[in-house]
Design a protein around this motif. Structure first.
Motif: not given
Length: 169
Positions: A84-87, A121-122, A142-146, A160-161
């Motif tokens: 993943f790539l975490y912002v 991307v997270t 395009g993020f959704v809660e995970v 989010q991811a």
């Protein structure tokens, strides 16, 4: 004459501006002093800035899996996702909010993820106290809660991811 916008990697002479931008938004970000900035840059996968007429107006700081980073939010993703790539933070000058700089930086993050064959991307944003502007912004990307987690002090975040293959950028 239109404003000249340029996206580029961070440089050492950007440090005072990054610290000032972060300080101006510390209500929704973790604090950062010079020593902390050193640590974050050393561990990060990318730190990019948006320049407007040669002045840094925004920046993004992001980390890959396995980074030497002590954020509990980053660690949540690192424990669950192999790639993943975490912002960690997108910071925009308060005078430039709403001008699309955050979207430009996220497009750059997604492009980096595609280039490096990273599937997601997270990030996270506050839900307690609420941050509805960030929630709307991330949904558009395009993020959704995970997941969710409560941090020391009672703040709650939405983890989010976004699927890179599904992103619009």
């Amino acid at each position: 004459m239109a404003d000249e916008l340029h996206l580029r990697d961070v440089r050492d002479d950007d440090r005072p501006t990054l610290l000032a931008l972060n300080a101006a938004s510390v209500a929704v970000l973790s604090p950062m002093n010079d020593a902390r900035l050193d640590q974050l840059l050393a561990a990060s996968a990318m730190c990019r800035v948006v320049e407007q007429n040669r002045d840094v107006r925004a920046f993004v700081l992001a980390f890959r899996e396995g980074a030497d980073y002590d954020s509990v939010n980053y660690r949540w993703f690192d424990a669950r996702y192999p790639r993943f790539l975490y912002v960690d933070r997108v910071v925009v000058d308060t005078a430039c909010r709403g001008a699309g700089f955050g979207q430009r930086l996220y497009a750059d993050v997604f492009e980096r993820a595609r280039r490096d064959d990273v599937p997601r991307v997270t990030c996270e944003f506050d839900v307690e106290p609420p941050n509805p502007a960030s929630e709307r912004f991330h949904a558009r990307q395009g993020f959704v809660e995970v997941g969710r987690q409560t941090l020391p002090g009672g703040k709650q975040v939405s983890l989010q991811a976004a699927d890179v293959a599904q992103s619009l950028r």
